[in-house]
Enzyme design. Structure first.
Site, mmCIF file in Angstrom:
data_model
loop_
_atom_site.group_PDB
_atom_site.id
_atom_site.type_symbol
_atom_site.label_atom_id
_atom_site.label_comp_id
_atom_site.label_asym_id
_atom_site.label_seq_id
_atom_site.Cartn_x
_atom_site.Cartn_y
_atom_site.Cartn_z
ATOM 1 N N SER A 192 36.645 38.018 37.715
ATOM 2 C CA SER A 192 36.991 39.437 37.802
ATOM 3 C C SER A 192 36.612 40.009 39.156
ATOM 4 O O SER A 192 35.489 39.847 39.629
ATOM 5 C CB SER A 192 36.265 40.220 36.702
ATOM 6 O OG SER A 192 36.748 39.888 35.436
ATOM 7 N N ASP B 32 40.838 50.016 37.081
ATOM 8 C CA ASP B 32 39.743 49.047 36.994
ATOM 9 C C ASP B 32 39.364 48.518 38.378
ATOM 10 O O ASP B 32 39.139 47.328 38.567
ATOM 11 C CB ASP B 32 40.099 47.879 36.066
ATOM 12 C CG ASP B 32 38.866 47.051 35.688
ATOM 13 O OD1 ASP B 32 37.745 47.578 35.772
ATOM 14 O OD2 ASP B 32 39.033 45.874 35.327
ATOM 15 N N HIS C 261 34.871 47.190 35.981
ATOM 16 C CA HIS C 261 34.064 46.657 34.882
ATOM 17 C C HIS C 261 32.983 45.682 35.354
ATOM 18 O O HIS C 261 32.064 45.365 34.602
ATOM 19 C CB HIS C 261 34.946 46.025 33.796
ATOM 20 C CG HIS C 261 35.536 44.699 34.138
ATOM 21 N ND1 HIS C 261 36.833 44.539 34.577
ATOM 22 C CD2 HIS C 261 35.016 43.460 34.104
ATOM 23 C CE1 HIS C 261 37.082 43.268 34.784
ATOM 24 N NE2 HIS C 261 35.988 42.577 34.510
#
Length: 441
Positions: A205, A132, A102
Protein backbone atom coordinates in the site's frame (compact mmCIF):
# COMPACT_ATOMS: atom_id res chain seq x y z
CA UNK A 1 -8.17 -33.12 -22.55
CA UNK A 2 -5.12 -32.90 -20.33
CA UNK A 3 -2.97 -34.68 -22.88
CA UNK A 4 -4.01 -32.25 -25.61
CA UNK A 5 -3.20 -29.29 -23.35
CA UNK A 6 0.24 -30.67 -22.53
CA UNK A 7 1.02 -31.24 -26.19
CA UNK A 8 0.05 -27.69 -27.07
CA UNK A 9 2.16 -26.42 -24.22
CA UNK A 10 5.17 -28.40 -25.47
CA UNK A 11 4.83 -27.04 -28.98
CA UNK A 12 4.62 -23.48 -27.69
CA UNK A 13 7.85 -23.96 -25.74
CA UNK A 14 9.63 -25.33 -28.85
CA UNK A 15 8.37 -22.38 -30.86
CA UNK A 16 9.61 -19.98 -28.21
CA UNK A 17 13.06 -21.62 -28.09
CA UNK A 18 13.32 -21.34 -31.86
CA UNK A 19 12.26 -17.69 -31.76
CA UNK A 20 14.66 -16.55 -29.04
CA UNK A 21 17.76 -16.25 -31.29
CA UNK A 22 15.76 -14.11 -33.73
CA UNK A 23 14.47 -11.90 -30.91
CA UNK A 24 17.94 -11.63 -29.43
CA UNK A 25 19.51 -10.69 -32.74
CA UNK A 26 16.85 -8.05 -33.35
CA UNK A 27 16.91 -6.64 -29.83
CA UNK A 28 20.70 -6.60 -29.57
CA UNK A 29 20.88 -3.97 -32.27
CA UNK A 30 18.24 -1.83 -30.51
CA UNK A 31 19.08 -2.48 -26.86
CA UNK A 32 19.42 1.21 -26.03
CA UNK A 33 16.26 2.40 -27.76
CA UNK A 34 12.74 2.13 -26.26
CA UNK A 35 11.41 1.23 -29.74
CA UNK A 36 13.09 -2.20 -29.65
CA UNK A 37 10.69 -5.19 -29.46
CA UNK A 38 12.00 -6.43 -26.09
CA UNK A 39 14.78 -4.76 -24.03
CA UNK A 40 17.82 -7.03 -24.37
CA UNK A 41 21.13 -7.04 -22.50
CA UNK A 42 23.63 -8.37 -25.08
CA UNK A 43 26.44 -8.63 -22.53
CA UNK A 44 24.49 -11.03 -20.32
CA UNK A 45 22.32 -12.49 -23.07
CA UNK A 46 19.02 -11.88 -21.25
CA UNK A 47 15.83 -9.98 -21.86
CA UNK A 48 15.33 -7.40 -19.09
CA UNK A 49 13.56 -4.21 -18.04
CA UNK A 50 16.16 -3.51 -15.37
CA UNK A 51 17.76 -0.51 -17.08
CA UNK A 52 14.50 1.40 -17.08
CA UNK A 53 13.33 0.33 -13.63
CA UNK A 54 16.56 0.53 -11.62
CA UNK A 55 16.57 4.31 -11.67
CA UNK A 56 13.19 4.36 -9.90
CA UNK A 57 13.87 1.78 -7.18
CA UNK A 58 15.91 4.03 -4.83
CA UNK A 59 12.93 6.39 -4.71
CA UNK A 60 10.62 3.69 -3.32
CA UNK A 61 10.63 3.84 0.48
CA UNK A 62 9.18 1.98 3.41
CA UNK A 63 6.84 4.07 5.56
CA UNK A 64 6.37 3.15 9.23
CA UNK A 65 3.59 4.73 11.27
CA UNK A 66 3.95 5.00 15.03
CA UNK A 67 1.09 5.49 17.45
CA UNK A 68 0.59 5.79 21.19
CA UNK A 69 1.67 2.79 23.21
CA UNK A 70 -1.18 0.88 24.85
CA UNK A 71 0.99 -1.20 27.12
CA UNK A 72 0.17 -0.15 30.72
CA UNK A 73 2.63 -2.61 32.21
CA UNK A 74 5.64 -1.09 30.46
CA UNK A 75 5.05 2.44 31.68
CA UNK A 76 6.36 3.72 28.38
CA UNK A 77 4.64 6.47 26.46
CA UNK A 78 6.86 6.45 23.39
CA UNK A 79 4.99 5.79 20.14
CA UNK A 80 5.19 2.25 18.81
CA UNK A 81 4.83 1.00 15.23
CA UNK A 82 1.16 0.44 14.44
CA UNK A 83 1.31 0.01 10.66
CA UNK A 84 3.69 0.06 7.74
CA UNK A 85 3.50 0.42 4.00
CA UNK A 86 5.33 1.85 1.06
CA UNK A 87 5.77 5.25 -0.53
CA UNK A 88 7.24 7.00 -3.56
CA UNK A 89 9.53 10.04 -3.58
CA UNK A 90 8.24 12.37 -6.29
CA UNK A 91 10.27 15.47 -5.32
CA UNK A 92 13.84 14.73 -4.21
CA UNK A 93 14.76 18.35 -3.51
CA UNK A 94 11.89 18.83 -1.06
CA UNK A 95 11.78 15.23 0.22
CA UNK A 96 8.12 14.73 -0.78
CA UNK A 97 6.74 11.19 -0.39
CA UNK A 98 3.31 10.03 -1.60
CA UNK A 99 1.66 7.11 0.19
CA UNK A 100 -1.84 5.95 1.22
CA UNK A 101 -3.98 7.61 3.85
CA UNK A 102 -4.67 4.23 5.43
CA UNK A 103 -0.92 3.70 5.90
CA UNK A 104 -0.53 6.83 8.05
CA UNK A 105 -3.99 6.98 9.63
CA UNK A 106 -3.92 7.21 13.42
CA UNK A 107 -0.20 7.91 13.55
CA UNK A 108 1.70 10.36 15.78
CA UNK A 109 5.12 9.91 14.22
CA UNK A 110 6.34 8.61 10.87
CA UNK A 111 9.62 7.24 9.61
CA UNK A 112 10.91 6.69 6.10
CA UNK A 113 13.42 3.90 5.32
CA UNK A 114 15.56 4.23 2.19
CA UNK A 115 17.11 1.44 0.15
CA UNK A 116 20.60 2.60 1.15
CA UNK A 117 19.84 1.81 4.81
CA UNK A 118 19.18 5.35 6.01
CA UNK A 119 16.09 6.11 8.10
CA UNK A 120 14.52 9.52 8.67
CA UNK A 121 11.66 11.04 10.64
CA UNK A 122 8.95 12.44 8.38
CA UNK A 123 6.28 15.10 8.81
CA UNK A 124 2.71 14.55 7.61
CA UNK A 125 1.80 17.35 5.18
CA UNK A 126 -1.79 16.26 4.63
CA UNK A 127 -4.20 13.45 3.82
CA UNK A 128 -7.21 12.92 1.58
CA UNK A 129 -9.53 10.11 2.65
CA UNK A 130 -11.62 10.31 -0.51
CA UNK A 131 -8.70 9.18 -2.67
CA UNK A 132 -6.81 7.36 0.13
CA UNK A 133 -3.72 9.49 -0.45
CA UNK A 134 -1.28 11.14 1.95
CA UNK A 135 1.83 13.29 1.59
CA UNK A 136 4.89 13.12 3.86
CA UNK A 137 8.00 15.29 3.89
CA UNK A 138 11.49 14.61 5.24
CA UNK A 139 14.88 16.30 5.04
CA UNK A 140 17.75 14.36 3.46
CA UNK A 141 20.42 14.69 0.82
CA UNK A 142 21.24 12.37 -2.07
CA UNK A 143 17.65 11.41 -2.76
CA UNK A 144 16.22 9.97 -5.98
CA UNK A 145 12.78 10.73 -7.38
CA UNK A 146 10.39 8.95 -9.72
CA UNK A 147 9.32 10.62 -12.93
CA UNK A 148 5.54 10.98 -13.09
CA UNK A 149 3.70 10.56 -16.39
CA UNK A 150 0.09 11.10 -17.44
CA UNK A 151 -2.02 8.05 -16.65
CA UNK A 152 -4.53 9.07 -19.34
CA UNK A 153 -2.04 7.73 -21.90
CA UNK A 154 -2.29 4.16 -20.52
CA UNK A 155 -3.84 1.34 -22.50
CA UNK A 156 -5.16 -2.01 -21.33
CA UNK A 157 -2.39 -4.53 -21.98
CA UNK A 158 0.51 -2.20 -21.11
CA UNK A 159 3.13 -3.76 -18.86
CA UNK A 160 3.03 -2.58 -15.24
CA UNK A 161 5.41 -3.05 -12.31
CA UNK A 162 4.45 -2.76 -8.62
CA UNK A 163 7.18 -1.89 -6.11
CA UNK A 164 6.90 -1.96 -2.34
CA UNK A 165 7.60 -3.76 0.91
CA UNK A 166 5.02 -6.58 1.09
CA UNK A 167 4.49 -9.03 3.95
CA UNK A 168 7.55 -7.92 5.91
CA UNK A 169 9.95 -8.42 3.01
CA UNK A 170 12.54 -5.97 1.76
CA UNK A 171 11.85 -3.98 -1.40
CA UNK A 172 10.08 -6.21 -3.93
CA UNK A 173 9.29 -5.75 -7.62
CA UNK A 174 6.45 -7.61 -9.35
CA UNK A 175 5.27 -7.49 -12.96
CA UNK A 176 1.90 -7.68 -14.65
CA UNK A 177 -0.23 -5.81 -17.13
CA UNK A 178 -2.83 -3.08 -16.99
CA UNK A 179 -5.98 -5.19 -16.67
CA UNK A 180 -8.46 -2.34 -16.90
CA UNK A 181 -8.90 1.42 -16.59
CA UNK A 182 -11.50 3.63 -14.96
CA UNK A 183 -12.42 1.00 -12.39
CA UNK A 184 -14.89 1.95 -9.67
CA UNK A 185 -17.87 0.43 -7.92
CA UNK A 186 -16.42 -0.01 -4.43
CA UNK A 187 -18.51 2.88 -3.14
CA UNK A 188 -19.28 6.46 -4.15
CA UNK A 189 -15.82 7.73 -3.27
CA UNK A 190 -13.46 9.44 -5.70
CA UNK A 191 -12.86 6.29 -7.74
CA UNK A 192 -11.18 6.00 -11.11
CA UNK A 193 -8.70 3.20 -10.50
CA UNK A 194 -6.10 1.48 -12.63
CA UNK A 195 -6.53 -2.29 -12.32
CA UNK A 196 -3.46 -4.51 -12.62
CA UNK A 197 -2.57 -8.16 -12.10
CA UNK A 198 0.94 -7.34 -10.81
CA UNK A 199 1.21 -9.07 -7.43
CA UNK A 200 0.22 -6.62 -4.68
CA UNK A 201 -0.01 -7.70 -1.04
CA UNK A 202 -0.22 -6.19 2.43
CA UNK A 203 2.67 -3.75 2.75
CA UNK A 204 2.53 -2.69 -0.90
CA UNK A 205 0.00 0.00 0.00
CA UNK A 206 1.28 3.42 -0.99
CA UNK A 207 3.96 2.06 -3.29
CA UNK A 208 4.24 3.07 -6.93
CA UNK A 209 2.85 1.37 -9.99
CA UNK A 210 5.40 1.92 -12.76
CA UNK A 211 5.38 1.58 -16.52
CA UNK A 212 8.08 -0.42 -18.33
CA UNK A 213 10.39 2.61 -18.34
CA UNK A 214 10.22 3.06 -14.57
CA UNK A 215 7.84 6.05 -14.60
CA UNK A 216 5.08 6.46 -12.05
CA UNK A 217 1.57 5.91 -13.38
CA UNK A 218 -0.26 5.31 -10.10
CA UNK A 219 -0.12 4.56 -6.37
CA UNK A 220 -1.17 1.07 -5.27
CA UNK A 221 -4.04 1.33 -2.83
CA UNK A 222 -6.17 -1.83 -2.57
CA UNK A 223 -6.73 -5.41 -3.69
CA UNK A 224 -9.66 -7.73 -4.18
CA UNK A 225 -9.10 -11.09 -2.54
CA UNK A 226 -11.02 -14.34 -2.52
CA UNK A 227 -11.11 -14.38 1.26
CA UNK A 228 -7.58 -15.29 2.26
CA UNK A 229 -6.34 -11.71 2.14
CA UNK A 230 -3.56 -12.52 -0.32
CA UNK A 231 -2.89 -11.62 -3.92
CA UNK A 232 -5.47 -12.91 -6.40
CA UNK A 233 -4.27 -10.86 -9.33
CA UNK A 234 -6.73 -7.99 -8.88
CA UNK A 235 -5.16 -4.83 -7.55
CA UNK A 236 -6.08 -1.17 -7.85
CA UNK A 237 -3.99 2.00 -8.06
CA UNK A 238 -4.92 5.68 -7.91
CA UNK A 239 -3.94 7.08 -11.33
CA UNK A 240 -1.36 9.85 -11.60
CA UNK A 241 -4.01 12.14 -13.13
CA UNK A 242 -5.80 12.26 -9.77
CA UNK A 243 -2.68 11.76 -7.67
CA UNK A 244 -0.87 14.90 -8.81
CA UNK A 245 -3.92 17.13 -8.32
CA UNK A 246 -4.37 15.88 -4.76
CA UNK A 247 -0.65 16.18 -3.97
CA UNK A 248 -0.54 19.74 -5.29
CA UNK A 249 -3.54 20.73 -3.18
CA UNK A 250 -2.11 19.13 -0.03
CA UNK A 251 1.27 20.76 -0.55
CA UNK A 252 -0.24 24.16 -1.31
CA UNK A 253 -3.10 24.53 1.17
CA UNK A 254 -2.98 21.39 3.32
CA UNK A 255 -6.36 20.07 2.19
CA UNK A 256 -8.21 19.16 -1.00
CA UNK A 257 -10.91 21.53 -2.23
CA UNK A 258 -13.11 20.02 -4.92
CA UNK A 259 -15.24 21.82 -7.42
CA UNK A 260 -18.91 21.08 -8.01
CA UNK A 261 -21.60 21.53 -10.64
CA UNK A 262 -24.70 21.38 -8.47
CA UNK A 263 -25.78 17.97 -9.81
CA UNK A 264 -26.69 15.61 -6.98
CA UNK A 265 -25.81 12.12 -8.20
CA UNK A 266 -26.45 8.52 -7.23
CA UNK A 267 -25.16 5.34 -8.83
CA UNK A 268 -27.09 3.34 -11.41
CA UNK A 269 -27.56 -0.33 -10.54
CA UNK A 270 -29.57 -3.22 -11.96
CA UNK A 271 -32.70 -2.46 -9.95
CA UNK A 272 -32.74 1.21 -10.86
CA UNK A 273 -31.96 0.40 -14.49
CA UNK A 274 -35.10 -1.74 -14.63
CA UNK A 275 -37.11 1.11 -13.08
CA UNK A 276 -35.86 3.46 -15.81
CA UNK A 277 -36.40 0.85 -18.53
CA UNK A 278 -32.75 0.95 -19.54
CA UNK A 279 -30.56 -1.79 -20.94
CA UNK A 280 -27.44 -0.67 -19.06
CA UNK A 281 -26.23 -0.99 -15.47
CA UNK A 282 -23.42 1.58 -15.51
CA UNK A 283 -24.00 5.29 -15.09
CA UNK A 284 -24.72 8.08 -12.63
CA UNK A 285 -28.32 9.09 -11.95
CA UNK A 286 -29.14 12.76 -11.48
CA UNK A 287 -31.16 12.69 -8.26
CA UNK A 288 -31.68 16.43 -8.18
CA UNK A 289 -30.13 19.68 -9.34
CA UNK A 290 -29.28 22.54 -7.00
CA UNK A 291 -31.18 25.75 -7.84
CA UNK A 292 -29.05 28.31 -9.65
CA UNK A 293 -26.24 25.83 -10.28
CA UNK A 294 -24.22 25.10 -13.40
CA UNK A 295 -26.04 21.79 -13.81
CA UNK A 296 -29.40 23.56 -13.81
CA UNK A 297 -28.15 26.09 -16.36
CA UNK A 298 -26.91 23.23 -18.57
CA UNK A 299 -30.39 21.71 -18.59
CA UNK A 300 -29.82 18.55 -16.54
CA UNK A 301 -32.93 17.20 -14.84
CA UNK A 302 -33.81 14.71 -12.17
CA UNK A 303 -33.81 11.21 -13.67
CA UNK A 304 -31.16 11.87 -16.32
CA UNK A 305 -28.50 9.12 -16.45
CA UNK A 306 -24.98 10.36 -17.17
CA UNK A 307 -23.13 7.76 -19.27
CA UNK A 308 -19.98 9.65 -20.36
CA UNK A 309 -17.98 12.56 -19.01
CA UNK A 310 -15.11 14.18 -20.92
CA UNK A 311 -15.46 11.28 -23.39
CA UNK A 312 -14.80 8.76 -20.62
CA UNK A 313 -17.36 6.05 -19.73
CA UNK A 314 -19.15 6.54 -16.41
CA UNK A 315 -19.36 3.50 -14.14
CA UNK A 316 -21.14 5.17 -11.23
CA UNK A 317 -21.36 8.41 -9.29
CA UNK A 318 -17.75 8.00 -8.18
CA UNK A 319 -16.53 8.32 -11.77
CA UNK A 320 -18.19 11.72 -12.13
CA UNK A 321 -16.88 12.83 -8.74
CA UNK A 322 -13.36 11.84 -9.80
CA UNK A 323 -13.53 14.06 -12.89
CA UNK A 324 -15.31 17.06 -11.38
CA UNK A 325 -13.26 16.84 -8.20
CA UNK A 326 -9.92 17.51 -9.91
CA UNK A 327 -11.13 20.20 -12.28
CA UNK A 328 -10.30 23.84 -11.63
CA UNK A 329 -13.23 26.27 -11.25
CA UNK A 330 -14.25 27.54 -14.67
CA UNK A 331 -13.42 24.27 -16.42
CA UNK A 332 -16.04 23.24 -18.98
CA UNK A 333 -16.97 19.57 -18.73
CA UNK A 334 -18.83 17.72 -21.48
CA UNK A 335 -21.33 15.04 -20.44
CA UNK A 336 -23.50 12.58 -22.35
CA UNK A 337 -26.74 11.50 -20.71
CA UNK A 338 -29.89 9.48 -21.34
CA UNK A 339 -33.33 10.98 -20.82
CA UNK A 340 -36.34 8.77 -21.44
CA UNK A 341 -34.22 6.55 -23.65
CA UNK A 342 -32.83 9.37 -25.78
CA UNK A 343 -29.26 10.57 -25.73
CA UNK A 344 -28.47 14.17 -24.88
CA UNK A 345 -25.37 16.29 -24.33
CA UNK A 346 -24.63 19.12 -21.94
CA UNK A 347 -21.70 21.31 -20.97
CA UNK A 348 -21.22 21.93 -17.26
CA UNK A 349 -18.98 24.61 -15.78
CA UNK A 350 -17.13 23.56 -12.65
CA UNK A 351 -17.86 25.93 -9.79
CA UNK A 352 -15.63 26.80 -6.85
CA UNK A 353 -16.24 24.76 -3.69
CA UNK A 354 -19.19 26.19 -1.84
CA UNK A 355 -19.79 26.72 1.84
CA UNK A 356 -21.46 24.05 3.97
CA UNK A 357 -24.88 25.73 3.81
CA UNK A 358 -27.97 23.64 3.21
CA UNK A 359 -29.25 23.37 -0.37
CA UNK A 360 -32.93 22.49 -0.65
CA UNK A 361 -34.23 21.12 -3.94
CA UNK A 362 -37.75 20.10 -4.85
CA UNK A 363 -37.31 16.59 -3.44
CA UNK A 364 -33.78 16.58 -2.03
CA UNK A 365 -31.81 18.24 0.76
CA UNK A 366 -28.03 18.48 0.42
CA UNK A 367 -25.65 19.64 3.14
CA UNK A 368 -21.96 19.05 3.91
CA UNK A 369 -21.74 16.28 1.32
CA UNK A 370 -24.88 14.33 2.29
CA UNK A 371 -27.88 14.07 0.01
CA UNK A 372 -31.22 13.01 1.50
CA UNK A 373 -34.76 12.39 0.28
CA UNK A 374 -37.90 10.89 1.75
CA UNK A 375 -38.55 7.18 1.41
CA UNK A 376 -40.85 4.60 2.91
CA UNK A 377 -38.42 4.35 5.83
CA UNK A 378 -38.20 8.09 6.53
CA UNK A 379 -35.62 10.70 5.61
CA UNK A 380 -32.90 8.60 3.98
CA UNK A 381 -29.42 9.35 2.62
CA UNK A 382 -28.98 8.23 -0.97
CA UNK A 383 -25.49 9.61 -1.54
CA UNK A 384 -22.49 10.71 0.53
CA UNK A 385 -19.79 12.64 -1.31
CA UNK A 386 -16.28 11.27 -0.89
CA UNK A 387 -14.00 13.55 1.12
CA UNK A 388 -16.91 15.60 2.51
CA UNK A 389 -17.75 16.41 6.13
CA UNK A 390 -20.54 13.83 5.92
CA UNK A 391 -18.09 11.15 4.79
CA UNK A 392 -15.63 12.13 7.54
CA UNK A 393 -18.42 11.73 10.10
CA UNK A 394 -19.01 8.16 8.92
CA UNK A 395 -22.40 8.66 7.32
CA UNK A 396 -23.31 6.15 4.60
CA UNK A 397 -25.79 5.95 1.75
CA UNK A 398 -28.86 4.12 3.08
CA UNK A 399 -28.74 5.67 6.56
CA UNK A 400 -32.14 6.88 7.80
CA UNK A 401 -31.89 10.10 9.82
CA UNK A 402 -33.95 9.81 12.99
CA UNK A 403 -32.86 12.93 14.87
CA UNK A 404 -30.53 15.94 14.79
CA UNK A 405 -29.33 17.20 18.16
CA UNK A 406 -31.95 14.97 19.85
CA UNK A 407 -34.78 16.58 17.86
CA UNK A 408 -36.74 14.07 15.79
CA UNK A 409 -36.61 14.50 12.00
CA UNK A 410 -39.63 13.35 10.02
CA UNK A 411 -39.39 15.24 6.74
CA UNK A 412 -37.00 17.18 4.50
CA UNK A 413 -38.11 20.55 5.84
CA UNK A 414 -37.24 19.43 9.35
CA UNK A 415 -33.83 18.19 8.24
CA UNK A 416 -33.05 21.43 6.36
CA UNK A 417 -34.03 23.51 9.39
CA UNK A 418 -31.94 21.38 11.74
CA UNK A 419 -28.74 21.42 9.69
CA UNK A 420 -27.81 25.05 10.17
CA UNK A 421 -24.33 26.37 10.85
CA UNK A 422 -22.16 24.63 13.40
CA UNK A 423 -21.61 21.07 14.54
CA UNK A 424 -24.53 18.65 14.91
CA UNK A 425 -25.08 15.25 16.45
CA UNK A 426 -27.09 12.93 14.20
CA UNK A 427 -28.75 9.66 15.13
CA UNK A 428 -29.28 7.41 12.12
CA UNK A 429 -30.79 3.97 11.68
CA UNK A 430 -28.42 1.67 9.82
CA UNK A 431 -29.92 -1.73 9.27
CA UNK A 432 -31.15 -2.95 12.64
CA UNK A 433 -29.14 -0.57 14.83
CA UNK A 434 -28.97 3.10 15.70
CA UNK A 435 -25.69 4.92 15.12
CA UNK A 436 -24.75 8.35 16.45
CA UNK A 437 -22.32 10.50 14.48
CA UNK A 438 -21.02 14.06 14.79
CA UNK A 439 -21.33 16.14 11.63
CA UNK A 440 -18.83 18.99 11.48
CA UNK A 441 -19.87 22.53 10.66
Amino acid sequence: MRRSTNRAHGLSILALVAAVPLLAATAASAQSTPQGPIPYDARRGVFTFASGLEQALPAVVQVTTLGQSEGPSSGENEPRPISSGSGAIIDAREGIVVTNNHVVEGGRKFTVDLTDGRIFDAVLIGTDKATDLAVLKFDATGLSEIEVVDSDQLRTGDLAFAVGYPLGLDQTLTMGVISGLGRSGMGDRIEDYIQTDAAVNSGNSGGPLLDSRGRLIGINTSILSGGGGGNDGIAFAVPSRILMYVVDQLRTIGEVKRGSTGAILGSLNAARSRDFGLGIVRGAVVENVAPGSSAEAAGLRRGDVVTRIQNRPVSNAGTVAATIGIAQPGTRVEVVYLREGREGRATLTVEAPGDPSVITGAEVVMARGLSARTSADGVQLFAVEGGSLAAAAGLQAGDVIESVDDVAVSDLAGLAAALGAGEHRLTVRRGEEDVTVVLGG
